[in-house]
Design a protein around this motif. Structure first.
Motif, PDB file in Angstrom:
ATOM      1  N   VAL A 187     -18.589  33.392  18.504  1.00 27.54           N
ATOM      2  CA  VAL A 187     -17.463  33.753  19.369  1.00 27.54           C
ATOM      3  C   VAL A 187     -16.911  32.469  19.965  1.00 27.54           C
ATOM      4  O   VAL A 187     -17.664  31.657  20.515  1.00 27.54           O
ATOM      5  CB  VAL A 187     -17.915  34.724  20.486  1.00 27.54           C
ATOM      6  CG1 VAL A 187     -16.767  35.014  21.430  1.00 27.54           C
ATOM      7  CG2 VAL A 187     -18.436  36.015  19.875  1.00 27.54           C
ATOM      8  N   ALA A 188     -15.625  32.268  19.827  1.00 24.12           N
ATOM      9  CA  ALA A 188     -15.021  31.001  20.247  1.00 24.12           C
ATOM     10  C   ALA A 188     -15.213  30.742  21.733  1.00 24.12           C
ATOM     11  O   ALA A 188     -15.456  29.611  22.147  1.00 24.12           O
ATOM     12  CB  ALA A 188     -13.529  30.996  19.890  1.00 24.12           C
ATOM     13  N   ASP A 189     -15.113  31.776  22.560  1.00 20.99           N
ATOM     14  CA  ASP A 189     -15.214  31.612  24.006  1.00 20.99           C
ATOM     15  C   ASP A 189     -16.090  32.730  24.555  1.00 20.99           C
ATOM     16  O   ASP A 189     -15.713  33.908  24.512  1.00 20.99           O
ATOM     17  CB  ASP A 189     -13.822  31.656  24.638  1.00 20.99           C
ATOM     18  CG  ASP A 189     -13.863  31.419  26.141  1.00 20.99           C
ATOM     19  OD1 ASP A 189     -14.927  31.019  26.651  1.00 20.99           O
ATOM     20  OD2 ASP A 189     -12.828  31.619  26.797  1.00 20.99           O
ATOM     21  N   VAL A 190     -17.264  32.365  25.068  1.00 13.70           N
ATOM     22  CA  VAL A 190     -18.169  33.399  25.581  1.00 13.70           C
ATOM     23  C   VAL A 190     -17.652  34.000  26.875  1.00 13.70           C
ATOM     24  O   VAL A 190     -18.132  35.052  27.307  1.00 13.70           O
ATOM     25  CB  VAL A 190     -19.585  32.829  25.808  1.00 13.70           C
ATOM     26  CG1 VAL A 190     -20.220  32.412  24.497  1.00 13.70           C
ATOM     27  CG2 VAL A 190     -19.567  31.675  26.799  1.00 13.70           C
ATOM     28  N   THR A 191     -16.663  33.356  27.521  1.00 15.01           N
ATOM     29  CA  THR A 191     -16.079  33.936  28.732  1.00 15.01           C
ATOM     30  C   THR A 191     -14.925  34.877  28.410  1.00 15.01           C
ATOM     31  O   THR A 191     -14.300  35.421  29.330  1.00 15.01           O
ATOM     32  CB  THR A 191     -15.575  32.824  29.669  1.00 15.01           C
ATOM     33  OG1 THR A 191     -14.544  32.081  29.003  1.00 15.01           O
ATOM     34  CG2 THR A 191     -16.700  31.884  30.053  1.00 15.01           C
ATOM     35  N   GLY A 192     -14.642  35.085  27.117  1.00  8.96           N
ATOM     36  CA  GLY A 192     -13.602  36.028  26.732  1.00  8.96           C
ATOM     37  C   GLY A 192     -14.080  37.465  26.833  1.00  8.96           C
ATOM     38  O   GLY A 192     -15.188  37.756  27.291  1.00  8.96           O
ATOM     39  N   VAL A 193     -13.243  38.373  26.372  1.00  5.11           N
ATOM     40  CA  VAL A 193     -13.546  39.803  26.510  1.00  5.11           C
ATOM     41  C   VAL A 193     -14.808  40.158  25.738  1.00  5.11           C
ATOM     42  O   VAL A 193     -15.739  40.781  26.272  1.00  5.11           O
ATOM     43  CB  VAL A 193     -12.347  40.643  26.020  1.00  5.11           C
ATOM     44  CG1 VAL A 193     -12.689  42.139  26.086  1.00  5.11           C
ATOM     45  CG2 VAL A 193     -11.110  40.347  26.852  1.00  5.11           C
ATOM     46  N   THR A 194     -14.883  39.762  24.454  1.00  6.77           N
ATOM     47  CA  THR A 194     -16.047  40.106  23.631  1.00  6.77           C
ATOM     48  C   THR A 194     -17.323  39.475  24.177  1.00  6.77           C
ATOM     49  O   THR A 194     -18.361  40.131  24.316  1.00  6.77           O
ATOM     50  CB  THR A 194     -15.815  39.649  22.186  1.00  6.77           C
ATOM     51  OG1 THR A 194     -14.656  40.294  21.653  1.00  6.77           O
ATOM     52  CG2 THR A 194     -17.020  39.971  21.319  1.00  6.77           C
ATOM     53  N   GLY A 195     -17.266  38.188  24.489  1.00  8.22           N
ATOM     54  CA  GLY A 195     -18.449  37.485  24.971  1.00  8.22           C
ATOM     55  C   GLY A 195     -18.996  38.070  26.264  1.00  8.22           C
ATOM     56  O   GLY A 195     -20.207  38.297  26.390  1.00  8.22           O
ATOM     57  N   MET A 196     -18.122  38.343  27.231  1.00  9.75           N
ATOM     58  CA  MET A 196     -18.595  38.847  28.519  1.00  9.75           C
ATOM     59  C   MET A 196     -19.132  40.274  28.401  1.00  9.75           C
ATOM     60  O   MET A 196     -20.108  40.643  29.058  1.00  9.75           O
ATOM     61  CB  MET A 196     -17.459  38.794  29.539  1.00  9.75           C
ATOM     62  CG  MET A 196     -17.023  37.380  29.905  1.00  9.75           C
ATOM     63  SD  MET A 196     -18.389  36.309  30.427  1.00  9.75           S
ATOM     64  CE  MET A 196     -18.861  37.077  31.959  1.00  9.75           C
TER      65      MET A 196
END
Length: 455
Positions: A173-182
């Motif tokens: 996941v490119a950004d763990v603070t995004g919707v999927t990551g969080m």
């Protein structure tokens, strides 16, 4: 013929500020100096508690002081500066670099006397410090940056805990603070361990497939790692709440600035980018700035709403403190600092600077170098010839000039495009070549053209 010998007093420079005082700022003690004819004890030490600062200001009033100079030592100068301003003094904050080289032995007493003497003869330049609402805006924006830094550190702790559990989420996941990551991290903290269920939290916009995410979420659970993950996530959420509260204060300051703004506001041009930047304020900074300034700074390539807001916080809305764009870029240390002796240029390197505004402009220059714009073409041409470091500085200076002209003169920036810049550069090179060829007795001809002979 006899030459009249002038007295030493007549040869001395005339004081510019005869009623000047100075303070050598310290953490636990301030050393204040007044003119020798104002008090039998012209140099006195004062403590740093509020009562001592007011006594120092009262002493200045009794001595007839009108202007005070002090060095910007850490943040110890801030209470003294504000109290002196409340008492009606003209306070000049100077860079320690401009007041060094005290003759003789260096002591707190000699520092205070030397600083006062330099200020008396007008040899010190005051540093720029915004006032009023801009000072509050700058303080809130800098505090917001610190909060984002603390939050970023806890995201690194989250990634460390995931790695120790062998959950490779931050690799797929490119950004763990995004919707999927969080969503996935919150489910892990809540006790969910089934990879299929966790992968089902994937947002449809995520580039990684559900199968890829499921394979990355098969890990090794240990109590201590889950505990560290939970606490890091909790601290990240806490700082995000603090950032939201800071955004509320920043928006309130911008509304107060809008109420006192006297510039006419026209129609806001369409935004160049529709996507929201990471860590952007919760409110529409572009609309708020346009309402205050009357111009849209984001039309300048490289300046997004967040970066433009930070630049306004650092430089203010009124750039009349700098008579021209050259003065402004020199203050930012983005212009060459020429050292000339005997008509020879010894050095033209730019001075080192800790200016936050200059750092923001360098960041904008790095960003604009990847765009198909005139500024981007300039960056790439200079980068290939002189290196990326010099290209960043030169491009940052160009953006600073555009920023100055927009705020000071209301200029609306229109990008002439990279093709226009390339054609203009080509014509300039051809003109120079034709002039050099003519000086050598030749005439340049376009390839394929009929021969007209050589003159």
């Amino acid at each position: 013929m006899t030459r009249t010998k002038r007295s030493r007093k007549a040869r001395d420079m005339a004081p510019i500020h005869p009623h000047a005082a100075a303070i050598d700022i310290g953490a636990t003690m301030h050393m204040a100096a007044v003119p020798p004819d104002c008090d039998p004890e012209p140099v006195r030490s004062f403590g740093t508690v509020t009562g001592d600062l007011h006594r120092l200001a009262d002493w200045f009033e009794r001595c007839g002081v009108r202007t005070v100079a002090m060095e910007s030592t850490s943040v110890y100068w801030v209470p003294m500066f504000e109290i002196l301003e409340q008492h009606g003094f003209e306070v000049v904050l100077v860079n320690a670099r401009d007041a060094k080289h005290v003759p003789g032995r260096k002591t707190d007493v000699s520092d205070g006397q030397w600083l006062r003497r330099l200020h008396e003869y007008g040899l010190l330049r005051g540093s720029f410090r915004p006032t009023g609402g801009i000072a509050a805006l700058r303080a809130f924006l800098r505090h917001r940056e610190r909060l984002l830094g603390y939050a970023a550190a806890h995201i690194q702790h989250v990634q460390k805990a995931l790695t120790q559990m062998n959950l490779q989420l931050h690799h797929v996941v490119a950004d763990v603070t995004g919707v999927t990551g969080m969503r996935i991290i919150q489910a892990i903290v809540a006790g969910e361990r089934d990879p299929d269920v966790l992968a089902g939290s994937r947002d449809p916009r995520c580039r990684a497939s559900e199968e890829t995410i499921r394979a990355a979420l098969v890990g090794n659970d240990r109590e201590e790692h889950v505990f560290a993950l939970a606490q890091s996530l909790e601290l990240y959420d806490l700082y995000q709440d603090k950032v939201a509260a800071c955004d509320t204060r920043i928006e309130a300051v911008l509304k107060r600035l809008r109420a006192v703004a006297a510039k006419p506001v026209g129609k806001l041009p369409p935004a160049r980018h529709a996507t929201k930047q990471p860590n952007a304020p919760a409110f529409d900074a572009r609309v708020a700035l346009h309402a205050i300034l009357g111009v849209d700074l984001t039309q300048i390539h490289g300046l997004g709403p967040s970066l433009a807001l930070k630049l306004v916080g650092e430089c203010g809305t009124d750039l009349s403190a700098w008579p021209s764009a050259k003065h402004f870029t020199s203050w930012l240390c983005l212009a060459p600092s020429n050292k000339i002796s005997g008509g020879k240029v010894l050095s033209s390197r730019t001075r080192r600077s800790g200016s936050r505004a200059a750092a923001l402009l360098r960041l904008a220059a790095t960003t604009v170098g990847r765009t198909e714009t005139a500024l981007g073409a300039f960056y790439r041409r200079l980068s290939a010839r002189a290196g990326k470091a010099k290209a960043v500085t030169a491009t940052a200076r160009k953006i600073a000039v555009l920023f100055y002209n927009a705020l000071r003169h209301g200029m609306d920036y229109v990008d002439p495009s990279a093709a226009y810049y390339a054609e203009r550069y080509r014509n300039r090179v051809l003109t120079n070549l034709q002039r050099r060829a003519k000086s050598l007795g030749y005439v340049l001809q376009e390839a394929g053209a009929e021969s007209v002979g050589v003159s």
